[in-house]
Design an enzyme around this catalytic site. Structure first.
Site, PDB file in Angstrom:
ATOM      1  N   LYS A 126      -7.319   8.421  -0.814  1.00 19.09           N
ATOM      2  CA  LYS A 126      -7.380   7.220  -1.661  1.00 19.09           C
ATOM      3  C   LYS A 126      -8.446   7.399  -2.743  1.00 19.09           C
ATOM      4  O   LYS A 126      -8.224   7.103  -3.922  1.00 19.09           O
ATOM      5  CB  LYS A 126      -7.698   5.976  -0.811  1.00 19.09           C
ATOM      6  CG  LYS A 126      -6.524   5.521   0.065  1.00 19.09           C
ATOM      7  CD  LYS A 126      -6.903   4.410   1.050  1.00 19.09           C
ATOM      8  CE  LYS A 126      -5.722   4.107   1.975  1.00 19.09           C
ATOM      9  NZ  LYS A 126      -5.985   3.079   2.986  1.00 19.09           N
ATOM     10  N   GLN A 129     -10.462  -0.303   6.162  1.00 20.12           N
ATOM     11  CA  GLN A 129      -9.563   0.704   6.715  1.00 20.12           C
ATOM     12  C   GLN A 129      -9.325   0.409   8.203  1.00 20.12           C
ATOM     13  O   GLN A 129     -10.266   0.213   8.969  1.00 20.12           O
ATOM     14  CB  GLN A 129     -10.175   2.110   6.519  1.00 20.12           C
ATOM     15  CG  GLN A 129      -9.236   3.249   6.861  1.00 20.12           C
ATOM     16  CD  GLN A 129      -7.996   3.321   5.959  1.00 20.12           C
ATOM     17  OE1 GLN A 129      -8.025   2.947   4.788  1.00 20.12           O
ATOM     18  NE2 GLN A 129      -6.902   3.795   6.525  1.00 20.12           N
ATOM     19  N   ASP A 142      -4.984  -4.810  -0.097  1.00 20.75           N
ATOM     20  CA  ASP A 142      -4.092  -4.384   0.990  1.00 20.75           C
ATOM     21  C   ASP A 142      -2.992  -5.424   1.235  1.00 20.75           C
ATOM     22  O   ASP A 142      -2.013  -5.133   1.922  1.00 20.75           O
ATOM     23  CB  ASP A 142      -4.894  -4.230   2.291  1.00 20.75           C
ATOM     24  CG  ASP A 142      -5.171  -2.779   2.657  1.00 20.75           C
ATOM     25  OD1 ASP A 142      -4.386  -1.911   2.240  1.00 20.75           O
ATOM     26  OD2 ASP A 142      -6.158  -2.537   3.373  1.00 20.75           O
TER      27      ASP A 142
HETATM   28  N1  GUN Z   1      -4.492   2.088   8.193  1.00 19.29           N
HETATM   29  C1  GUN Z   1      -3.269   2.649   8.091  1.00 19.29           C
HETATM   30  N2  GUN Z   1      -2.642   2.239   6.966  1.00 19.29           N
HETATM   31  C2  GUN Z   1      -3.494   1.389   6.347  1.00 19.29           C
HETATM   32  C3  GUN Z   1      -3.421   0.640   5.141  1.00 19.29           C
HETATM   33  O1  GUN Z   1      -2.429   0.639   4.399  1.00 19.29           O
HETATM   34  N3  GUN Z   1      -4.512  -0.115   4.852  1.00 19.29           N
HETATM   35  C4  GUN Z   1      -5.611  -0.153   5.646  1.00 19.29           C
HETATM   36  N4  GUN Z   1      -6.639  -0.924   5.287  1.00 19.29           N
HETATM   37  N5  GUN Z   1      -5.709   0.512   6.780  1.00 19.29           N
HETATM   38  C5  GUN Z   1      -4.656   1.289   7.124  1.00 19.29           C
END
Ligand code: GUN
Length: 288
Positions: free
Chosen positions: A54, A98, A121
């Site tokens: 990311k 996350q 998100d």
């Molecule tokens: N863990 C796995 N996929 C995601 C996501 O799209 N966002 C977040 N914050 N955590 C994750």
């Protein structure tokens, strides 16, 4: 002939270029650099890998990222205080926590604390409610990316029977809501569903997000079905090496109409959509 393999890397790369251009425009017109804060608790290796990608992609499109890492025994109060600070900052337009989190932290409590305008998100109840009620809000990245991939295909979603397997906050629940909004007929299968195989055999579109390696085999699908595989599980091979496989067994490709590979299908779209959401959040936070 169009390939039946849906190239998520290519579609995501095109989308990242568009976001890069949008970010450049925000910079020239408003002298704004979109800022994304990523909160990571503990040292789950998969989370670390996702966060790294990311940040790398964000830097490529001109989005500033700030990684806030906490040790796995951090208190909920301390994380909430950090979220308060990030909510108040003018240079941070998006905040993600996350997942997964250590067991002593309540994901709902933390997510509910993020300003809905900065919830890139799309997990805050205001944004979840917006999808459910057909209002404008921030869409969660993976389902948004999947919808974008589906729209690149030479098909109409209208009236199609879409089967969603898995009911997570991140994929299954919002995916079903978005497909419904796209006028699909939805069947939602989950871990308590009984006798689900005859259902997947009827599906025009299957989105599977269970994390069970190779759950779906050719007998489970209709010839020509569109298969979207959100699973990514690391499995050990007899030769001692390991590889990532999806929820869909490799030989399903022969029977499918279109299919996403693992890796290189849905994964890159999630990151691309996170950055699009961040740039759009930055735009919507400019007071003009
Ligand atoms: N863990 C796995 N996929 C995601 C996501 O799209 N966002 C977040 N914050 N955590 C994750």
């Amino acid at each position: 002939m169009t390939s039946k393999i849906i190239d998520g890397r290519k579609v995501a790369a095109d989308l990242l270029l568009k976001t890069q251009a949008f970010v450049a425009e925000l910079n020239t017109t408003y002298t704004v650099i979109p800022g994304l804060a990523i909160i990571k608790v503990g040292d789950n290796p998969a989370s670390t890998a996702y966060v790294n990608i990311k940040q790398k992609r964000a830097a490529e499109v001109g989005i500033h990222t700030e990684l806030v890492t906490f040790s796995s025994n951090i208190s909920e109060q301390d994380v909430l205080r950090t979220i308060d600070m990030l909510n108040a900052r003018k240079d941070i337009h998006g905040i993600i926590i996350q997942l997964p989190l250590p067991a002593h932290l309540n994901a709902d409590t933390l997510i509910d604390h993020v300003s809905p305008q900065k919830d890139v998100d799309g997990f805050h109840p205001d944004n979840v409610g917006a999808i459910a009620t057909g209002r404008a809000g921030i869409l969660p990245c993976t389902p948004k990316g999947i919808l974008y991939l589906l729209k690149t295909l030479p098909i109409h979603l209208n009236g199609k029977h879409a089967v969603v397997i898995g009911r997570s906050r991140i994929v299954g629940k919002p995916m079903a809501a978005l497909l419904l909004k796209s006028n699909c007929t939805i069947t939602h299968i989950h871990s308590h569903s009984q006798n689900w195989r005859p259902i997947t055999q009827l599906a025009d579109i299957i989105v599977t997000a269970t994390g069970t390696p190779r759950l779906l085999t050719p007998e489970h699908i209709k010839t020509g079905a569109i298969i979207i595989d959100v699973g990514s599980s690391k499995i050990s091979l007899p030769n001692g090496q390991s590889k990532f496989v999806g929820d869909v067994r490799e030989d399903v490709v022969q029977k499918a109409g279109f299919i996403t590979p693992v890796p290189g299908g849905v994964g890159p779209m999630t990151v691309a959509m996170l950055l699009q959401n961040t740039a759009e959040a930055a735009r919507s936070q400019i007071n003009v």
